[in-house]
Design a protein around this motif. Structure first.
Motif, mmCIF file in Angstrom:
data_model
loop_
_atom_site.group_PDB
_atom_site.id
_atom_site.type_symbol
_atom_site.label_atom_id
_atom_site.label_comp_id
_atom_site.label_asym_id
_atom_site.label_seq_id
_atom_site.Cartn_x
_atom_site.Cartn_y
_atom_site.Cartn_z
ATOM 1 N N PHE A 1 11.027 41.792 17.907
ATOM 2 C CA PHE A 1 9.864 42.655 18.041
ATOM 3 C C PHE A 1 9.885 43.462 19.339
ATOM 4 O O PHE A 1 8.881 44.032 19.741
ATOM 5 C CB PHE A 1 8.580 41.830 17.946
ATOM 6 C CG PHE A 1 8.415 41.144 16.628
ATOM 7 C CD1 PHE A 1 8.409 41.867 15.446
ATOM 8 C CD2 PHE A 1 8.296 39.764 16.546
ATOM 9 C CE1 PHE A 1 8.265 41.243 14.221
ATOM 10 C CE2 PHE A 1 8.144 39.126 15.318
ATOM 11 C CZ PHE A 1 8.138 39.870 14.153
ATOM 12 N N GLY A 2 11.032 43.497 20.010
ATOM 13 C CA GLY A 2 11.197 44.329 21.191
ATOM 14 C C GLY A 2 10.604 43.765 22.456
ATOM 15 O O GLY A 2 10.351 44.506 23.403
ATOM 16 N N VAL A 3 10.396 42.434 22.503
ATOM 17 C CA VAL A 3 9.777 41.807 23.668
ATOM 18 C C VAL A 3 10.854 41.125 24.510
ATOM 19 O O VAL A 3 11.634 40.317 23.997
ATOM 20 C CB VAL A 3 8.719 40.767 23.234
ATOM 21 C CG1 VAL A 3 8.135 40.052 24.444
ATOM 22 C CG2 VAL A 3 7.618 41.438 22.429
ATOM 23 N N GLU A 4 10.890 41.441 25.801
ATOM 24 C CA GLU A 4 11.808 40.774 26.718
ATOM 25 C C GLU A 4 11.298 39.367 27.025
ATOM 26 O O GLU A 4 10.090 39.115 27.031
ATOM 27 C CB GLU A 4 11.934 41.568 28.020
ATOM 28 C CG GLU A 4 12.536 42.948 27.861
ATOM 29 C CD GLU A 4 14.010 42.903 27.508
ATOM 30 O OE1 GLU A 4 14.672 41.898 27.862
ATOM 31 O OE2 GLU A 4 14.494 43.857 26.862
ATOM 32 N N VAL A 5 12.229 38.448 27.284
ATOM 33 C CA VAL A 5 11.885 37.075 27.662
ATOM 34 C C VAL A 5 12.331 36.854 29.103
ATOM 35 O O VAL A 5 13.514 36.993 29.425
ATOM 36 C CB VAL A 5 12.565 36.059 26.722
ATOM 37 C CG1 VAL A 5 12.319 34.633 27.214
ATOM 38 C CG2 VAL A 5 12.040 36.227 25.294
ATOM 39 N N SER A 6 11.380 36.540 29.978
ATOM 40 C CA SER A 6 11.698 36.370 31.400
ATOM 41 C C SER A 6 11.984 34.918 31.768
ATOM 42 O O SER A 6 12.583 34.646 32.812
ATOM 43 C CB SER A 6 10.550 36.898 32.257
ATOM 44 O OG SER A 6 9.338 36.224 31.956
ATOM 45 N N PHE A 7 11.541 33.984 30.920
ATOM 46 C CA PHE A 7 11.823 32.560 31.152
ATOM 47 C C PHE A 7 11.829 31.854 29.812
ATOM 48 O O PHE A 7 10.981 32.126 28.958
ATOM 49 C CB PHE A 7 10.766 31.925 32.061
ATOM 50 C CG PHE A 7 10.935 30.433 32.234
ATOM 51 C CD1 PHE A 7 11.742 29.923 33.240
ATOM 52 C CD2 PHE A 7 10.307 29.531 31.374
ATOM 53 C CE1 PHE A 7 11.923 28.546 33.382
ATOM 54 C CE2 PHE A 7 10.476 28.165 31.511
ATOM 55 C CZ PHE A 7 11.283 27.673 32.518
#
Length: 347
Positions: free
Chosen positions: A27-33
């Protein structure tokens, strides 16, 4: 999502973390952790995130985690995210869709759509084809005003207009088939899309109108604003209700509505796009005899949508837009050959 940081994922099951991260990326969401509670508790400093997704098999085992999160972040924290089922089934697609709803409640609309300038650029695309497809002598050219017996749904989102244009430009005139085009797009750009797409093709886009019967050679664009279905005699009609799901038109609902009338004479090609629209309905109509094809990943502007449909196991063919056009011509030719043989044998 346009800016960092991304979402943080905390789960005590490796598979759950992996599936949450995979779905977020779709869905185009970055994951930072992404990690288990112990990793977050021992993390140097505290990772930045615009939203935290927390899913635990037993929350009572991790009482320190909740205090740690609430003390160190002002970002929203969603506890108790549903455990993901095994990928590849309709239940998994529905789980992804529920997750998307939760993400968008906090982050706003996530799906990227083609802009007006992206669509205008299609006007400069060269229509020349290296090996133009010709109508086989076995296929009787269909009259343009004759009702289509076979209807193919073209489902697309980001990157879809260019792919669909290439597909249509590669088709020869006279195929006995009609198309319903379901494109996620800003409603303000539909007139631009209708004007540009198919300008040089044998198959011209037209907006859906009340009472329209889909004819051979038609490419009927489904409106964004509300759901359309078919009357018992095959005429398009407004339902007066919005499309279900986060975006319009809902490709899943278009597939179901077209298949309800055309039965196993409804088929689909799923082109480039974000998300997983189509992954719920495609296997359902495939089980009743409909063909489901998808655009091959490396030729997509965004491959999430066709890959989601392919992951259900219902896709019978995958190819570039040019290859998909060629496969459609071959499929129609084989159908005509079989029908002629059956007519000859029964004479």
């Amino acid at each position: 999502m346009a800016s960092a940081p991304g979402v943080g994922i905390v789960a005590d099951a490796v598979l759950q973390r992996h599936r949450l991260q995979s779905a977020a990326g779709k869905f185009g969401v970055e994951v930072s952790f992404s990690g288990d509670p112990e990793r977050l508790l021992g993390y140097p400093g505290f990772p930045e995130a615009c939203l935290w997704l927390v899913t635990l098999r037993d929350e009572s085992d991790h009482s320190q985690l909740f205090d740690h999160l609430l003390e160190n972040t002002e970002a929203p924290v969603l506890f108790g995210v549903d455990q993901a089922p095994a990928p590849g089934g309709i239940d998994y697609s529905r789980w992804e869709r529920r997750l998307l709803g939760k993400l968008e409640q906090q982050l706003g609309q996530l799906e990227q759509l083609d802009s007006a300038s992206d669509i205008e650029e299609l006007a400069d695309m060269d229509r020349s084809v290296e090996a133009p497809l010709e109508l086989s002598s076995w296929i009787t050219p269909a009259a343009a005003d004759s009702p289509a017996r076979e209807v193919w749904v073209l489902g697309a989102s980001l990157g879809g207009p260019a792919a669909v244009k290439t597909f249509l430009d590669n088709l020869p005139a006279g195929l006995p088939v009609g198309f319903v085009y379901a494109q996620h797009i800003d409603s303000h750009f539909t007139q631009v899309l209708t004007r540009i797409l198919g300008r040089h093709a044998h198959y011209q886009l037209k907006a859906a109108e009340e009472g329209t019967v889909i004819c051979n050679g038609d490419v009927v664009l489904m409106p964004v604003e509300q759901e359309w279905s078919f009357t018992s005699d095959g005429k398009l009609t407004r339902t007066g209700r919005p499309w279900p799901g986060p975006y319009g038109p809902s490709i899943d609902q278009v597939l179901l509505n077209v298949a309800e009338h055309y039965q196993d004479h409804c088929h689909a090609v799923i082109f480039s796009g974000m998300g997983n629209d189509g992954a719920i309905a495609a296997p359902m109509i495939n089980s009743h005899g409909s063909r489901i094809w998808v655009q091959e990943s490396s030729s997509c502007g965004n491959s999430s949508m066709p890959e989601s449909v392919a992951a259900t196991g219902c896709a019978g063919f995958s190819g570039t837009p040019e290859q998909l056009a060629g496969e459609l011509v071959r499929t129609i030719e084989n159908h005509c050959l079989l029908r002629n043989r059956q007519q000859r044998d029964s004479a």
